[in-house]
Scaffold this motif. Structure first.
Motif, PDB file in Angstrom:
ATOM      1  N   GLU A   1      26.950 -16.262  55.212  1.00 14.83           N
ATOM      2  CA  GLU A   1      27.104 -17.657  55.604  1.00 14.83           C
ATOM      3  C   GLU A   1      25.996 -18.453  55.372  1.00 14.83           C
ATOM      4  O   GLU A   1      24.907 -17.988  55.863  1.00 14.83           O
ATOM      5  N   ALA A   2      25.933 -19.303  54.736  1.00 14.43           N
ATOM      6  CA  ALA A   2      24.608 -20.183  54.734  1.00 14.43           C
ATOM      7  C   ALA A   2      24.942 -21.665  54.443  1.00 14.43           C
ATOM      8  O   ALA A   2      26.205 -21.945  53.839  1.00 14.43           O
ATOM      9  N   CYS A   3      24.411 -22.341  55.065  1.00 14.97           N
ATOM     10  CA  CYS A   3      24.897 -24.068  54.825  1.00 14.97           C
ATOM     11  C   CYS A   3      23.481 -25.031  55.067  1.00 14.97           C
ATOM     12  O   CYS A   3      22.323 -24.460  54.973  1.00 14.97           O
ATOM     13  N   GLY A   4      23.838 -26.322  55.000  1.00 17.82           N
ATOM     14  CA  GLY A   4      22.710 -27.374  55.118  1.00 17.82           C
ATOM     15  C   GLY A   4      21.644 -26.802  56.040  1.00 17.82           C
ATOM     16  O   GLY A   4      20.696 -27.132  55.990  1.00 17.82           O
TER      17      GLY A   4
ATOM     18  N   ALA B   1      22.864 -29.406  43.826  1.00 14.42           N
ATOM     19  CA  ALA B   1      23.936 -28.660  43.765  1.00 14.42           C
ATOM     20  C   ALA B   1      25.154 -28.833  44.882  1.00 14.42           C
ATOM     21  O   ALA B   1      26.187 -28.366  44.785  1.00 14.42           O
ATOM     22  N   CYS B   2      24.833 -29.748  45.701  1.00 14.61           N
ATOM     23  CA  CYS B   2      25.785 -30.099  46.891  1.00 14.61           C
ATOM     24  C   CYS B   2      26.964 -30.547  46.123  1.00 14.61           C
ATOM     25  O   CYS B   2      26.872 -31.841  45.667  1.00 14.61           O
ATOM     26  N   PRO B   3      28.143 -30.192  46.485  1.00 15.95           N
ATOM     27  CA  PRO B   3      29.327 -30.612  45.701  1.00 15.95           C
ATOM     28  C   PRO B   3      30.031 -31.777  46.385  1.00 15.95           C
ATOM     29  O   PRO B   3      30.766 -32.518  45.963  1.00 15.95           O
TER      30      PRO B   3
ATOM     31  N   ARG C   1      27.986 -34.304  48.137  1.00 13.16           N
ATOM     32  CA  ARG C   1      26.686 -35.152  48.218  1.00 13.16           C
ATOM     33  C   ARG C   1      26.161 -35.393  49.523  1.00 13.16           C
ATOM     34  O   ARG C   1      26.003 -36.211  50.275  1.00 13.16           O
ATOM     35  N   ALA C   2      26.228 -34.209  50.427  1.00  9.96           N
ATOM     36  CA  ALA C   2      25.723 -33.945  51.712  1.00  9.96           C
ATOM     37  C   ALA C   2      24.077 -33.999  51.947  1.00  9.96           C
ATOM     38  O   ALA C   2      23.714 -34.460  53.063  1.00  9.96           O
ATOM     39  N   ILE C   3      23.443 -34.015  50.668  1.00  6.16           N
ATOM     40  CA  ILE C   3      22.028 -33.919  50.599  1.00  6.16           C
ATOM     41  C   ILE C   3      21.502 -35.136  49.735  1.00  6.16           C
ATOM     42  O   ILE C   3      22.169 -35.359  48.540  1.00  6.16           O
ATOM     43  N   SER C   4      20.649 -35.863  50.271  1.00  7.50           N
ATOM     44  CA  SER C   4      19.848 -36.697  49.214  1.00  7.50           C
ATOM     45  C   SER C   4      18.510 -36.574  49.377  1.00  7.50           C
ATOM     46  O   SER C   4      17.860 -36.085  50.360  1.00  7.50           O
TER      47      SER C   4
HETATM   48  S1  SF4 Z   1      28.216 -28.584  51.697  1.00  6.56           S
HETATM   49 FE1  SF4 Z   1      26.283 -29.244  50.676  1.00  6.56          FE
HETATM   50  S2  SF4 Z   1      24.741 -29.215  52.314  1.00  6.56           S
HETATM   51 FE2  SF4 Z   1      26.626 -27.763  52.934  1.00  6.56          FE
HETATM   52  S3  SF4 Z   1      26.209 -25.671  52.409  1.00  6.56           S
HETATM   53 FE3  SF4 Z   1      27.499 -26.854  50.588  1.00  6.56          FE
HETATM   54  S4  SF4 Z   1      25.550 -27.533  49.428  1.00  6.56           S
HETATM   55 FE4  SF4 Z   1      24.628 -27.098  51.267  1.00  6.56          FE
END
Ligand code: SF4
Ligand code: SF4
Length: 254
Positions: free
Chosen positions: A173-176, A198-200, A202-205
């Motif tokens: 498990e890995a996340c933002g 990579a974020c599908p 768009r949770a990261i800017s």
């Molecule tokens: S949704 Fe975006 S921020 Fe969350 S784990 Fe996936 S790539 Fe990372």
């Protein structure tokens, strides 16, 4: 030269990008196959139907748990392999297959995909979507030196592979939030933007060269973590970087 190791490529549910990246080593791949590794299983490149015994299994993709053949295949892979490598973000963390429903043709019966570490013990993770050709090449060469090299080569290979083994021990498990606590807050982020790309969802800017993560949007697919080159950063590797690269360069001489 010591005898070659045996390597297989086991294709679960993935896009084949990792195999393409492996093949993108071009002459380097031929050197590996000529001097260090016999490819004993690979549905794309070798005419072998059943998973044989092998030293190293490179497993690409996650496992559809609704497909009993896939589940049996990954269990058979573990039984027959000395070292199991999760090759790429889908095998390591699920990546985009975490919320996939059977690819372009919607197949609801194929709605459950798990990273391979949820089903079997995994020895090494190579993150990335796809991992770079050099990264896959280096792990293959270092696996060979770990199994067949002299004491000095075994020590270098152990140092190089340890961060990848630690990723495997850390789980699937890995996340933002992991990017935030383990990379950004540790001062390791170099602002490359790979996580945001990579974020599908768009949770990261990227703001002022640093990732900003909207945790409410995160679906915990792990794609950002798999793609971040600093998620497996190791001072041990940095301190021995020249010796490690010299060992790999020497091994890759045609
Ligand atoms: S949704 Fe975006 S921020 Fe969350 S784990 Fe996936 S790539 Fe990372
Ligand atoms: S991928 Fe890693 S190093 Fe690159 S910007 Fe994102 S957190 Fe920073």
């Amino acid at each position: 030269m010591a005898e070659k190791i045996t390597v297989g490529h086991v294709h679960m549910s993935g896009c084949t990008g990792c195999l393409v990246s492996f093949a993108d080593n071009y002459e380097g791949l031929l050197t590996i196959l000529d001097k260090y590794a016999d490819l004993v299983y690979c549905l794309t490149l070798a005419d072998v139907r059943h998973i044989p015994e092998m030293d190293v299994a490179l497993v690409e993709g996650s496992v559809c748990i609704n497909d009993h053949l896939s589940v049996e295949e990954i269990i058979e892979t573990r039984k027959n392999s000395k070292i199991v490598v999760a090759l790429g973000g889908c095998a390591c963390y699920g990546n985009i297959t975490r919320f996939c429903r059977g690819g372009q043709m919607n197949q609801p019966q194929h709605e459950g995909f798990l990273p391979i570490g949820d089903l079997i013990d995994v020895d090494v993770y190579i993150p990335g979507c796809a991992p770079t050709p050099q990264q896959i090449r280096n792990v293959c060469v270092m696996a060979y030196l770990l199994l067949k090299g002299n004491d000095e080569q075994k020590a270098l290979a152990g140092a190089y592979l340890t961060p990848f083994m630690n990723l495997a021990k850390a789980g699937t498990e890995a996340c933002g939030c992991d990017i935030m606590t383990q990379v950004i807050n540790q001062g390791l982020c170099m602002g490359c933007g790979s996580c945001a790309a990579a974020c599908p969802v768009r949770a990261i800017s990227m703001e002022y060269g640093k990732p900003q993560i909207e945790r409410d949007l995160c679906i915990k697919c792990g794609a950002c973590y798999a793609q971040c080159p600093r998620s497996f950063f190791s001072f041990d590797v940095v301190n021995q970087y020249e010796a490690i690269m010299d060992a790999i360069d020497a091994a890759m001489q045609p």
